[in-house]
Design a protein around this motif. Sequence first.
Motif, PDB file in Angstrom:
ATOM      1  N   SER A  41     -49.626  27.913 -29.184  1.00  0.00           N
ATOM      2  CA  SER A  41     -50.883  28.635 -29.546  1.00  0.00           C
ATOM      3  C   SER A  41     -50.852  30.151 -28.888  1.00  0.00           C
ATOM      4  O   SER A  41     -51.741  30.853 -29.467  1.00  0.00           O
ATOM      5  N   ILE A  42     -49.833  30.466 -27.948  1.00  0.00           N
ATOM      6  CA  ILE A  42     -50.177  31.637 -27.391  1.00  0.00           C
ATOM      7  C   ILE A  42     -49.549  32.865 -28.352  1.00  0.00           C
ATOM      8  O   ILE A  42     -49.926  34.045 -28.280  1.00  0.00           O
ATOM      9  N   SER A  43     -48.685  32.531 -29.354  1.00  0.00           N
ATOM     10  CA  SER A  43     -48.202  33.593 -30.143  1.00  0.00           C
ATOM     11  C   SER A  43     -49.101  34.164 -31.056  1.00  0.00           C
ATOM     12  O   SER A  43     -49.196  35.539 -31.255  1.00  0.00           O
ATOM     13  N   GLN A  44     -50.090  33.596 -31.412  1.00  0.00           N
ATOM     14  CA  GLN A  44     -51.357  34.143 -32.485  1.00  0.00           C
ATOM     15  C   GLN A  44     -52.123  35.343 -31.753  1.00  0.00           C
ATOM     16  O   GLN A  44     -51.989  36.321 -32.214  1.00  0.00           O
ATOM     17  N   PRO A  45     -52.517  34.929 -30.502  1.00  0.00           N
ATOM     18  CA  PRO A  45     -53.253  36.114 -29.740  1.00  0.00           C
ATOM     19  C   PRO A  45     -52.419  37.105 -29.488  1.00  0.00           C
ATOM     20  O   PRO A  45     -52.817  38.481 -29.222  1.00  0.00           O
ATOM     21  N   MET A  46     -51.139  37.058 -29.150  1.00  0.00           N
ATOM     22  CA  MET A  46     -50.286  38.260 -28.891  1.00  0.00           C
ATOM     23  C   MET A  46     -50.029  38.990 -30.049  1.00  0.00           C
ATOM     24  O   MET A  46     -50.040  40.286 -29.857  1.00  0.00           O
ATOM     25  N   LYS A  47     -49.850  38.519 -31.308  1.00  0.00           N
ATOM     26  CA  LYS A  47     -49.720  39.000 -32.474  1.00  0.00           C
ATOM     27  C   LYS A  47     -50.912  39.981 -32.742  1.00  0.00           C
ATOM     28  O   LYS A  47     -50.671  41.359 -33.073  1.00  0.00           O
ATOM     29  N   THR A  48     -51.947  39.415 -32.419  1.00  0.00           N
ATOM     30  CA  THR A  48     -53.348  40.120 -32.755  1.00  0.00           C
ATOM     31  C   THR A  48     -53.419  41.441 -31.634  1.00  0.00           C
ATOM     32  O   THR A  48     -53.768  42.333 -32.046  1.00  0.00           O
ATOM     33  N   ALA A  49     -52.955  41.228 -30.361  1.00  0.00           N
ATOM     34  CA  ALA A  49     -53.110  42.080 -29.509  1.00  0.00           C
ATOM     35  C   ALA A  49     -52.003  43.286 -29.870  1.00  0.00           C
ATOM     36  O   ALA A  49     -52.239  44.294 -29.457  1.00  0.00           O
ATOM     37  N   PHE A  50     -50.805  42.848 -30.134  1.00  0.00           N
ATOM     38  CA  PHE A  50     -49.854  43.860 -30.742  1.00  0.00           C
ATOM     39  C   PHE A  50     -50.307  44.719 -31.901  1.00  0.00           C
ATOM     40  O   PHE A  50     -50.091  46.073 -31.593  1.00  0.00           O
ATOM     41  N   ASP A  51     -51.076  44.018 -32.776  1.00  0.00           N
ATOM     42  CA  ASP A  51     -51.639  44.928 -33.748  1.00  0.00           C
ATOM     43  C   ASP A  51     -52.640  45.813 -33.316  1.00  0.00           C
ATOM     44  O   ASP A  51     -52.670  46.949 -33.829  1.00  0.00           O
ATOM     45  N   SER A  52     -53.557  45.519 -32.632  1.00  0.00           N
ATOM     46  CA  SER A  52     -54.778  46.063 -32.127  1.00  0.00           C
ATOM     47  C   SER A  52     -53.986  47.311 -31.107  1.00  0.00           C
ATOM     48  O   SER A  52     -54.621  48.541 -31.238  1.00  0.00           O
ATOM     49  N   ALA A  53     -52.979  47.386 -30.364  1.00  0.00           N
ATOM     50  CA  ALA A  53     -52.415  48.133 -29.644  1.00  0.00           C
ATOM     51  C   ALA A  53     -51.531  49.037 -30.400  1.00  0.00           C
ATOM     52  O   ALA A  53     -50.979  50.254 -29.846  1.00  0.00           O
ATOM     53  N   GLY A  54     -51.140  49.139 -31.872  1.00  0.00           N
ATOM     54  CA  GLY A  54     -50.268  49.730 -32.306  1.00  0.00           C
ATOM     55  C   GLY A  54     -48.694  49.442 -32.182  1.00  0.00           C
ATOM     56  O   GLY A  54     -47.774  50.433 -32.402  1.00  0.00           O
ATOM     57  N   ILE A  55     -48.544  48.280 -31.630  1.00  0.00           N
ATOM     58  CA  ILE A  55     -46.979  47.975 -31.307  1.00  0.00           C
ATOM     59  C   ILE A  55     -46.231  47.363 -32.556  1.00  0.00           C
ATOM     60  O   ILE A  55     -46.812  46.248 -33.028  1.00  0.00           O
ATOM     61  N   GLY A  56     -45.243  47.562 -32.785  1.00  0.00           N
ATOM     62  CA  GLY A  56     -44.517  47.049 -34.084  1.00  0.00           C
ATOM     63  C   GLY A  56     -43.837  46.013 -33.738  1.00  0.00           C
ATOM     64  O   GLY A  56     -42.985  45.883 -32.567  1.00  0.00           O
ATOM     65  N   ILE A  57     -43.562  44.928 -34.586  1.00  0.00           N
ATOM     66  CA  ILE A  57     -42.793  43.755 -34.228  1.00  0.00           C
ATOM     67  C   ILE A  57     -41.767  43.922 -35.444  1.00  0.00           C
ATOM     68  O   ILE A  57     -41.928  43.616 -36.711  1.00  0.00           O
ATOM     69  N   PRO A  58     -40.531  44.161 -34.898  1.00  0.00           N
ATOM     70  CA  PRO A  58     -39.315  44.102 -36.090  1.00  0.00           C
ATOM     71  C   PRO A  58     -39.354  42.768 -36.724  1.00  0.00           C
ATOM     72  O   PRO A  58     -39.336  41.855 -36.166  1.00  0.00           O
ATOM     73  N   TYR A  59     -38.708  42.806 -37.890  1.00  0.00           N
ATOM     74  CA  TYR A  59     -38.552  41.750 -38.701  1.00  0.00           C
ATOM     75  C   TYR A  59     -37.154  41.971 -39.540  1.00  0.00           C
ATOM     76  O   TYR A  59     -36.973  43.230 -39.856  1.00  0.00           O
ATOM     77  N   PRO A  60     -36.402  40.964 -40.025  1.00  0.00           N
ATOM     78  CA  PRO A  60     -35.169  41.412 -40.855  1.00  0.00           C
ATOM     79  C   PRO A  60     -35.627  41.954 -42.087  1.00  0.00           C
ATOM     80  O   PRO A  60     -36.555  41.459 -42.720  1.00  0.00           O
ATOM     81  N   HIS A  61     -34.555  42.896 -42.265  1.00  0.00           N
ATOM     82  CA  HIS A  61     -34.603  43.376 -43.774  1.00  0.00           C
ATOM     83  C   HIS A  61     -33.289  43.128 -44.555  1.00  0.00           C
ATOM     84  O   HIS A  61     -32.277  42.932 -44.088  1.00  0.00           O
ATOM     85  N   ILE A  62     -33.786  42.821 -46.121  1.00  0.00           N
ATOM     86  CA  ILE A  62     -32.277  42.596 -46.725  1.00  0.00           C
ATOM     87  C   ILE A  62     -32.117  43.587 -47.663  1.00  0.00           C
ATOM     88  O   ILE A  62     -32.902  44.056 -48.319  1.00  0.00           O
ATOM     89  N   VAL A  63     -31.044  44.246 -47.401  1.00  0.00           N
ATOM     90  CA  VAL A  63     -30.571  45.481 -48.449  1.00  0.00           C
ATOM     91  C   VAL A  63     -29.543  44.947 -49.370  1.00  0.00           C
ATOM     92  O   VAL A  63     -28.498  44.346 -49.034  1.00  0.00           O
ATOM     93  N   LYS A  64     -29.915  44.998 -50.814  1.00  0.00           N
ATOM     94  CA  LYS A  64     -28.949  44.825 -51.895  1.00  0.00           C
ATOM     95  C   LYS A  64     -28.156  46.091 -52.254  1.00  0.00           C
ATOM     96  O   LYS A  64     -28.961  47.164 -52.424  1.00  0.00           O
ATOM     97  N   ILE A  65     -26.939  45.869 -52.300  1.00  0.00           N
ATOM     98  CA  ILE A  65     -26.186  47.127 -52.719  1.00  0.00           C
ATOM     99  C   ILE A  65     -25.580  46.732 -54.149  1.00  0.00           C
ATOM    100  O   ILE A  65     -24.855  45.775 -54.201  1.00  0.00           O
ATOM    101  N   ARG A  66     -25.793  47.489 -55.223  1.00  0.00           N
ATOM    102  CA  ARG A  66     -25.229  47.209 -56.566  1.00  0.00           C
ATOM    103  C   ARG A  66     -23.916  48.183 -56.849  1.00  0.00           C
ATOM    104  O   ARG A  66     -23.905  49.349 -56.414  1.00  0.00           O
ATOM    105  N   LYS A  67     -23.101  47.598 -57.146  1.00  0.00           N
ATOM    106  CA  LYS A  67     -21.696  48.530 -57.444  1.00  0.00           C
ATOM    107  C   LYS A  67     -21.257  48.274 -58.814  1.00  0.00           C
ATOM    108  O   LYS A  67     -21.283  47.199 -59.575  1.00  0.00           O
ATOM    109  N   ASP A  68     -20.860  49.385 -59.593  1.00  0.00           N
ATOM    110  CA  ASP A  68     -20.197  49.289 -60.770  1.00  0.00           C
ATOM    111  C   ASP A  68     -18.980  48.866 -60.808  1.00  0.00           C
ATOM    112  O   ASP A  68     -17.977  49.870 -60.255  1.00  0.00           O
ATOM    113  N   LEU A  69     -18.427  47.658 -61.310  1.00  0.00           N
ATOM    114  CA  LEU A  69     -17.116  47.278 -61.161  1.00  0.00           C
ATOM    115  C   LEU A  69     -16.293  47.759 -62.481  1.00  0.00           C
ATOM    116  O   LEU A  69     -15.459  46.898 -62.853  1.00  0.00           O
TER     117      LEU A  69
END
Length: 275
Positions: A239-267
């Motif tokens: 249960s502690i993760s939810q209030p921690m996320k709310t507190a981070f948002d209020s303090a302007g602290i970013g939480i990183p998350y994975p990004h998926i990058v797609k690269i198209r190649k002309d073969l």
Amino acid sequence: MDLETILSVVTTYALPVLAALIIVYVGLKLSEKIASLIEANLNKAPTSDPSVSRFLASLCRYFLMAVTAIAALTIIGIDTSSMAGMILGLSAAAAFVLQYPLGNLAAGIMLNLFRPFKVGDEIEVNGVKGVVLGITLSSTRLKTRDNVEIILGNGNIWGGIIRNHNALGQRRLDMDFGVSYDADLDLAIETILSVAKSDPRIHAEPAPWAKVVKLNDSSVDIQLRAWCDYDDLRSLKVSISQPMKTAFDSAGIGIPYPHIVKIRKDLGNPTPTTS
């Protein structure tokens, strides 16, 4: 038949028979008494199993009866060396066949004497974790968190490493929170400690602790260490993760998350050139 012959017969046969009968009578009474005392004392244990106590008492009674019979036959003059050897052989065979059950019984006695855990404790042994439902001289019953009953032989428990999760009352919660590399780390640590201190389940002493513990590829990990009662550990962890996320948002602290990058190649095939 003259008096001398009668006295000879009495001396030769009657007195040994009488002595043998007395030995049999006393031996039977003593075996019953000792077996009853053993069963009664075993049943005094809070986690005793009456069937196991009765079984052990019966073994003792039969052993004493066998000793009594051998003693009586010896008094009469019957050679009991072969009988004693047979009894010893049978005893050795029985000990070999029952070595695992007897090992469980011995381990059960040690568990009841030293009490490394009790009913209601959550223990972990040999990779098995559960709440103790009952302890007998031969086995221990556990219930897992998903309501599965597990029965373990006491020999497996006593011979392994026993982890009693709630024996000491308090437990420490360790949780990692990842923040972005451009976040204010001092502010992030202050925010984590503020959320922890505001939760009544977390103890003020020892005080909550938060430090940077790892630099990941896309996040800075800050670990929170907080002490609580064992009964609150599981609920606090989920249960502690939810209030921690709310507190981070209020303090302007970013939480990183994975990004998926797609690269198209002309073969496509390149157009051939000629010189």
